[in-house]
Scaffold this active site. Structure first.
Site, PDB file in Angstrom:
ATOM      1  N   GLY A 116      53.077  21.786  47.405  1.00 35.09           N
ATOM      2  CA  GLY A 116      52.373  20.978  48.409  1.00 35.09           C
ATOM      3  C   GLY A 116      51.373  20.063  47.739  1.00 35.09           C
ATOM      4  CG  ASN A 117      50.145  16.688  49.150  1.00 32.61           C
ATOM      5  OD1 ASN A 117      49.287  16.547  50.005  1.00 32.61           O
ATOM      6  ND2 ASN A 117      51.427  16.389  49.364  1.00 32.61           N
ATOM      7  CG  HIS A 118      44.704  18.917  46.676  1.00 28.56           C
ATOM      8  ND1 HIS A 118      44.440  20.268  46.725  1.00 28.56           N
ATOM      9  CD2 HIS A 118      45.022  18.639  45.392  1.00 28.56           C
ATOM     10  CE1 HIS A 118      44.580  20.775  45.517  1.00 28.56           C
ATOM     11  NE2 HIS A 118      44.945  19.812  44.690  1.00 28.56           N
TER      12      HIS A 118
END
Ligand code: PMT
Length: 403
Positions: free
Chosen positions: A213-215
């Site tokens: 995923g990412n932030h």
């Protein structure tokens, strides 16, 4: 006119509470339905009877409805119903104490319970002494509330109840009523337009427990969706996993997890859309296969074979008829050059560029620092500002560009 609009008026303890009677009268004159919720301390300044008479509705003060001065009816004031009733909640006057509670979520009175349950746009008209207003804690609270899309009607300067002169007088009721009227009746090119927005991250499953995923927090997507709906657009927000919630109940939220799911939702809605704003941080790659069971920690290393995800924005650009298409670019180097390339490659009408090199910009924060790039190479750069402000600047730009 405000015919058919439901306005919830919150009144807190301040000498300016007498002005809330005039505000209620102005709103009724404009054709709104008005209900009032007030705090106990507001009753020291203005009676519920005055506000009930002017609003033509009973006034909510306590969690339990009182039948008379001798006892309770045993019926509770439904804060959830009240919170969901309004098309707009205006707290006027809003005391320093209430501002602070709104930030912390302190739910120690009915007004706060209604605020925490409300789904509509919330406005506040602060009123207090000038030193209280200027105090860093009040200013910090106001900044936080603005960043959460609470609309602040600035107090005016003048003589205050303390006898001091300065900023802290609640805005005049006629002006507040006129601003509410303008809010609902402001001509906007987005009114009635179908807008699709992507937001948040995507999660690409490695196994039932883990993902890539990412932030991205999803804040930008939710802010955009609410702002478009507040301007009267018909909004579909396709968002990846996020804890953010839209405030405008008219937003149609489609929750997805992976890039493939986001692609599917966009493809379903793209044909009907007139504007697309793609702010999602989509994972460019996903594991070729998601393991059916949790992968056990056996070996010293683990190889994951990643395959490319569909480029959703690129697909929308390739399948664009006369829709207005906005993309975002989050860069860490050669920002302008990379941004310009994405604008062309993805056939965009506007690209919003943000860089992780700018502090307070990009993922997670309530603030961002962005530039708008147009196909004619016109670049408009903004200072670090609240995402709410910048995304409204973006909508102003889209409105300017639309025929
Ligand atoms: O959610 P927040 O915490 O508020 O953060 C907001 C944000 C930083 C995520 C947002 O401002 C932002 O920059 N979004 C785009 C981030 C990004 O992944 O950029 P990109 O350069 O990789 O992608 C370019 C554009 O193509 C984006 O519009 C993206 O949505 C789109 N894209 C990218 C890859 C892909 N497979 N499909 C896409 O649609």
């Amino acid at each position: 006119m405000l015919t058919g609009k439901k306005i919830l008026v919150g009144v807190t303890g301040s000498i300016a509470a007498y002005k809330s009677a005039l505000l209620v009268r102005e709103l009724i004159k404009l054709g709104a339905q008005v209900r009032v919720v007030m705090t106990d301390s507001a009753k020291e300044f203005i009676t519920p009877l005055t506000l009930a008479t002017l609003s033509k509705n009973s006034v909510a003060v306590d969690f339990l409805k009182k039948s008379d001065q001798n006892g309770f009816e045993g019926e509770w004031e439904n804060h959830v119903e009240l919170g969901l009733w309004g098309d707009l909640f205006i707290i006027a006057p809003a005391s320093a104490n209430t501002l602070s509670k709104m930030v912390s979520g302190t739910c120690d009175n009915l007004l706060m319970a209604v605020y925490l349950s409300s789904k509509c746009p919330v406005w506040i008209a602060p009123a207090m002494d000038l030193d209280m207003f200027q105090h860093f804690s009040t200013q910090e609270n106001l900044t936080k509330l603005r960043s959460k899309n609470i609309h602040v009607i600035e107090p005016q300067s003048g003589e205050l109840a303390s006898g001091l002169e300065g900023k802290g007088r609640m805005e005049e009721p006629e002006v507040i009523a006129a601003l509410i009227d303008e809010h609902f009746n402001k001509p906007s090119k987005l009114r009635g337009k179908k807008i699709i927005i992507t937001g948040g991250p995507t999660y690409e499953a490695i196994d039932p427990v883990r993902f890539i995923g990412n932030h991205s927090s999803g804040k930008t997507g939710v802010i955009l969706a609410d702002a478009c709906a507040d301007r009267g657009a018909i909004v579909t927000l396709v968002t990846g996993p996020t804890h953010q919630r839209t405030k405008n109940p008219k937003v149609n939220v489609v929750s997805v997890t992976s890039a493939n799911e986001m692609m599917e939702a966009v493809q379903k809605n793209w044909e009907a859309a007139e504007v697309g704003i793609f702010s999602a941080a989509v994972a460019d790659y996903r594991p070729e296969q998601s393991a059916p069971e949790k992968i056990k920690k056996k070996d010293e290393s683990l190889q994951l074979n990643l395959v490319k995800n569909p480029d959703i924005l690129k697909w929308a650009g390739q399948n664009k008829r006369n829709q207005y298409l906005v993309g975002f670019a989050l860069e860490t180097e050669n920002e302008l050059e990379n941004g310009k390339k994405k604008l062309i490659n993805k056939n965009l009408d506007l690209l919003v560029l943000n860089s992780l090199r700018d502090s307070g910009a990009g993922f997670g924060h309530d603030t961002n620092k962005v530039s708008f790039i147009k196909p004619n190479n016109k670049i408009t750069s903004f200072e670090l500002d609240q995402k709410v402000v910048l995304m409204n600047n973006l909508l102003d730009q889209i409105e300017f560009d639309l025929p």
